[in-house]
Design a protein around this motif. Structure first.
Motif, PDB file in Angstrom:
ATOM      1  N   ASN A  97       0.808  -1.229   0.000  1.00 53.51           N
ATOM      2  CA  ASN A  97       0.000   0.000   0.000  1.00 53.51           C
ATOM      3  C   ASN A  97       0.837   1.274   0.000  1.00 53.51           C
ATOM      4  OD1 ASN A  97       0.353  -0.963   2.927  1.00 53.51           O
ATOM      5  ND2 ASN A  97      -0.192   1.177   3.199  1.00 53.51           N
ATOM      6  N   SER A  98       2.155   1.133   0.094  1.00 55.33           N
ATOM      7  CA  SER A  98       2.976   2.322   0.319  1.00 55.33           C
ATOM      8  C   SER A  98       4.334   2.161  -0.349  1.00 55.33           C
ATOM      9  CB  SER A  98       3.159   2.477   1.843  1.00 55.33           C
ATOM     10  OG  SER A  98       4.071   3.499   2.155  1.00 55.33           O
ATOM     11  N   ARG A 100      -1.593  -4.653   5.844  1.00 53.28           N
ATOM     12  CA  ARG A 100      -2.145  -4.889   7.189  1.00 53.28           C
ATOM     13  C   ARG A 100      -3.364  -4.025   7.463  1.00 53.28           C
ATOM     14  NH1 ARG A 100       2.578  -2.520  11.129  1.00 53.28           N
ATOM     15  NH2 ARG A 100       3.027  -0.663   9.913  1.00 53.28           N
ATOM     16  N   ARG A 108      -6.170   1.243   3.688  1.00 50.47           N
ATOM     17  CA  ARG A 108      -4.968   1.797   3.038  1.00 50.47           C
ATOM     18  C   ARG A 108      -4.651   1.015   1.763  1.00 50.47           C
ATOM     19  NH1 ARG A 108      -2.880   2.900   8.395  1.00 50.47           N
ATOM     20  NH2 ARG A 108      -1.621   1.006   8.514  1.00 50.47           N
ATOM     21  N   ASN A 145       8.098  -7.594   0.862  1.00 50.48           N
ATOM     22  CA  ASN A 145       8.558  -6.193   0.880  1.00 50.48           C
ATOM     23  C   ASN A 145       8.254  -5.489   2.198  1.00 50.48           C
ATOM     24  OD1 ASN A 145       8.965  -3.329  -0.409  1.00 50.48           O
ATOM     25  ND2 ASN A 145       6.877  -3.367   0.413  1.00 50.48           N
ATOM     26  N   TYR A 194      16.534  -2.932  12.976  1.00 47.29           N
ATOM     27  CA  TYR A 194      16.191  -3.046  11.550  1.00 47.29           C
ATOM     28  C   TYR A 194      17.343  -3.687  10.776  1.00 47.29           C
ATOM     29  CZ  TYR A 194      15.329  -1.070   6.829  1.00 47.29           C
ATOM     30  OH  TYR A 194      15.143  -0.893   5.483  1.00 47.29           O
ATOM     31  N   ALA A 248      15.564   5.288  -1.185  1.00 45.46           N
ATOM     32  CA  ALA A 248      14.402   5.832  -1.900  1.00 45.46           C
ATOM     33  C   ALA A 248      13.567   6.717  -0.994  1.00 45.46           C
ATOM     34  CB  ALA A 248      13.554   4.687  -2.431  1.00 45.46           C
ATOM     35  N   THR A 270      10.415   7.475   0.416  1.00 46.44           N
ATOM     36  CA  THR A 270       9.137   6.798   0.643  1.00 46.44           C
ATOM     37  C   THR A 270       8.527   7.310   1.949  1.00 46.44           C
ATOM     38  OG1 THR A 270      10.199   5.051   1.931  1.00 46.44           O
ATOM     39  CG2 THR A 270      10.012   4.671  -0.452  1.00 46.44           C
TER      40      THR A 270
HETATM   41  N1  LIG Z   1      13.130   3.403   1.216  1.00 52.51           N
HETATM   42  C1  LIG Z   1      14.378   3.000   1.310  1.00 52.51           C
HETATM   43  O1  LIG Z   1      15.331   3.776   1.076  1.00 52.51           O
HETATM   44  C2  LIG Z   1      14.687   1.594   1.667  1.00 52.51           C
HETATM   45  C3  LIG Z   1      16.042   1.240   1.784  1.00 52.51           C
HETATM   46  C4  LIG Z   1      16.358  -0.061   2.091  1.00 52.51           C
HETATM   47  C5  LIG Z   1      15.358  -0.996   2.275  1.00 52.51           C
HETATM   48  N2  LIG Z   1      14.048  -0.619   2.179  1.00 52.51           N
HETATM   49  C6  LIG Z   1      13.031  -1.663   2.386  1.00 52.51           C
HETATM   50  O2  LIG Z   1      12.034  -1.574   1.397  1.00 52.51           O
HETATM   51  C7  LIG Z   1      10.790  -2.045   1.932  1.00 52.51           C
HETATM   52  C8  LIG Z   1       9.726  -1.003   1.672  1.00 52.51           C
HETATM   53  O3  LIG Z   1      10.084   0.167   2.390  1.00 52.51           O
HETATM   54  P1  LIG Z   1       9.508   1.620   2.058  1.00 52.51           P
HETATM   55  O4  LIG Z   1      10.642   2.534   2.122  1.00 52.51           O
HETATM   56  O5  LIG Z   1       8.650   1.555   0.860  1.00 52.51           O
HETATM   57  O6  LIG Z   1       8.645   1.878   3.385  1.00 52.51           O
HETATM   58  P2  LIG Z   1       7.111   2.238   3.643  1.00 52.51           P
HETATM   59  O7  LIG Z   1       6.663   3.319   2.727  1.00 52.51           O
HETATM   60  O8  LIG Z   1       7.014   2.472   5.114  1.00 52.51           O
HETATM   61  O9  LIG Z   1       6.372   0.886   3.287  1.00 52.51           O
HETATM   62  C9  LIG Z   1       6.442  -0.221   4.160  1.00 52.51           C
HETATM   63  C10 LIG Z   1       5.214  -1.051   3.914  1.00 52.51           C
HETATM   64  O10 LIG Z   1       5.288  -2.211   4.775  1.00 52.51           O
HETATM   65  C11 LIG Z   1       4.029  -2.338   5.421  1.00 52.51           C
HETATM   66  N3  LIG Z   1       4.158  -3.080   6.660  1.00 52.51           N
HETATM   67  C12 LIG Z   1       4.920  -2.767   7.740  1.00 52.51           C
HETATM   68  N4  LIG Z   1       4.741  -3.695   8.693  1.00 52.51           N
HETATM   69  C13 LIG Z   1       3.859  -4.585   8.194  1.00 52.51           C
HETATM   70  C14 LIG Z   1       3.268  -5.771   8.705  1.00 52.51           C
HETATM   71  N5  LIG Z   1       3.568  -6.234   9.947  1.00 52.51           N
HETATM   72  N6  LIG Z   1       2.412  -6.468   7.939  1.00 52.51           N
HETATM   73  C15 LIG Z   1       2.091  -6.030   6.689  1.00 52.51           C
HETATM   74  N7  LIG Z   1       2.600  -4.901   6.149  1.00 52.51           N
HETATM   75  C16 LIG Z   1       3.472  -4.203   6.904  1.00 52.51           C
HETATM   76  C17 LIG Z   1       3.562  -0.913   5.633  1.00 52.51           C
HETATM   77  O11 LIG Z   1       2.187  -0.887   5.919  1.00 52.51           O
HETATM   78  P3  LIG Z   1       1.497   0.415   6.623  1.00 52.51           P
HETATM   79  O12 LIG Z   1       1.350   1.450   5.544  1.00 52.51           O
HETATM   80  O13 LIG Z   1       0.217  -0.150   7.104  1.00 52.51           O
HETATM   81  O14 LIG Z   1       2.435   0.845   7.719  1.00 52.51           O
HETATM   82  C18 LIG Z   1       3.909  -0.323   4.269  1.00 52.51           C
HETATM   83  O15 LIG Z   1       2.945  -0.690   3.319  1.00 52.51           O
HETATM   84  C19 LIG Z   1      11.042  -2.323   3.400  1.00 52.51           C
HETATM   85  O16 LIG Z   1      11.301  -3.695   3.593  1.00 52.51           O
HETATM   86  C20 LIG Z   1      12.275  -1.510   3.702  1.00 52.51           C
HETATM   87  O17 LIG Z   1      13.009  -2.040   4.771  1.00 52.51           O
HETATM   88  C21 LIG Z   1      13.699   0.659   1.888  1.00 52.51           C
END
Ligand SMILES: NC(=O)c1ccc[n+]([C@@H]2O[C@H](COP(=O)([O-])OP(=O)(O)OC[C@H]3O[C@@H](n4cnc5c(N)ncnc54)[C@H](OP(=O)(O)O)[C@@H]3O)[C@@H](O)[C@H]2O)c1
Length: 316
Positions: A52-53, A75, A79, A129, A205, A235, A237
């Protein structure tokens, strides 16, 4: 089509971190990538958690654009539905199904998987993810540290329970979204649930993302599917805005878009021939699992972590 930049140049870009992980690295590399077949995922069903995000939403849109039916696993259903409608506004006719599961909650994972395998005899890919950086020490109802449960235990259990549907697909794939942050951490063999000392969400983390990557070769041996861990670079986000506002202020102009960060997950799911299993990827290329001498571990340590995780989710 020009050939992909030399391995040495690409590796140098990777080691500079800031250039490789930012939109600069993406811009340099993507000029050399062949386009994916626009119908590469026609007829495939792809499950994306945290859809969703941010990056997960971009993966869902990218997989749908290649023809997949995407099971947007979230979850919070509202959303998820808002994200689905948003993707459909730009991609009319996208095959998107919103499903609810909290992947950190092992009982929820079991119930969700039972329901899904009853209705979904074939699943072509699962992209784990969903991610979290807890602001304070948090344990799930099962007693597991939240980031370990979200990034390692939930995905391990969910994949195990979905194996019957995955092996019904001709070329099943599983992608684990890790993070470059894991390079800073050794395997947390002494305190895998982070019960000791001052708790820092960023450390929790990164430790759990290290465990994800360390277990990938073992999962590749265990599961008859292609298994890949990857990191998306940096990224912009909602997750980064909320959990790392100072980092975002500092790096804002060079952060990747969610779509750029989603590219390798989509590529790992859709490219042919099937990429080798058990590897760690970034920007469509296999990357080292270690940069620092302090993060190497013994087979015994890895085996201990594996045993811990399998017992925690009830596999043995
Ligand atoms: N952005 C970066 O620079 C970056 C760098 C390295 C790794 N990552 C990894 O990329 C992935 C996506 O991150 P993002 O930056 O896109 O973050 P984000 O915008 O916060 O997205 C995270 C997503 O995971 C969901 N989520 C969290 N806990 C959950 C659970 N227990 N069950 C189901 N869904 C759950 C969130 O749902 P809600 O909206 O309900 O909270 C949201 O949809 C993550 O694994 C993150 O560690 C990101």
């Amino acid at each position: 089509m020009a050939s992909f930049p030399g391995k040495l140049f690409d590796a140098l870009l990777d080691r500079t971190i800031a250039a490789g992980y930012s939109r600069v690295g993406y811009a340099v590399r993507e000029r050399f990538w062949p386009a994916l077949d626009p119908g590469a995922l026609d007829g495939a069903t792809v499950l994306v958690t945290g859809a969703n995000s941010g990056i997960g939403k971009a993966i869902a849109a990218g997989a749908a654009e290649l023809g997949a039916t995407v099971l947007m696993t979230v979850r919070d259903r509202a959303r998820g539905e808002a994200a689905r409608d948003d993707i459909r506004a730009g991609l009319p006719g996208a095959k998107l199904v919103v499903q609810r599961c909290d992947v950190s909650d092992l009982a929820d994972v079991r119930a969700f998987a039972a329901e899904l395998t009853a209705s979904q005899p074939r699943l072509d890919a699962v992209i784990h993810n969903a991610g979290v950086m807890p602001s304070e020490r948090t344990y799930t109802a099962d007693g597991h540290e939240l980031s370990l449960s979200t990034h390692v235990l939930g995905p391990l259990l969910l994949t195990e329970l979905l194996l019957p549907a995955l092996v019904a697909a001709p070329d099943p794939r599983v992608v684990l979204m890790s993070s470059g942050g894991m390079y800073t951490q050794p395997l947390p063999v002494d305190d895998i649930e982070y019960r000791k000392g001052r708790y820092r969400g960023a450390t929790a983390y990164a430790r759990s993302k290290r465990v994800q990557v360390a277990l990938t070769p073992l999962l590749a041996k265990r599961w008859p599917v292609m298994v890949a861990a990857m990191h998306p670079g940096w990224a912009d986000t909602p997750g980064v805005a909320e959990s790392l506002p100072a980092f975002r202020r500092l790096t804002g102009p060079v952060l990747r878009t969610a779509e750029q960060a989603a590219d390798t997950a989509i590529w790992l799911t859709a490219t042919t021939p099937t990429p080798p299993s058990g590897e760690f990827w970034h920007d469509r290329r296999i990357r080292p699992m270690h940069y620092l001498p302090t993060t190497h571990y013994s087979d015994a340590d890895l085996n201990w972590v594996w045993q811990y995780c399998t017992i925690a989710v009830g596999l043995v």
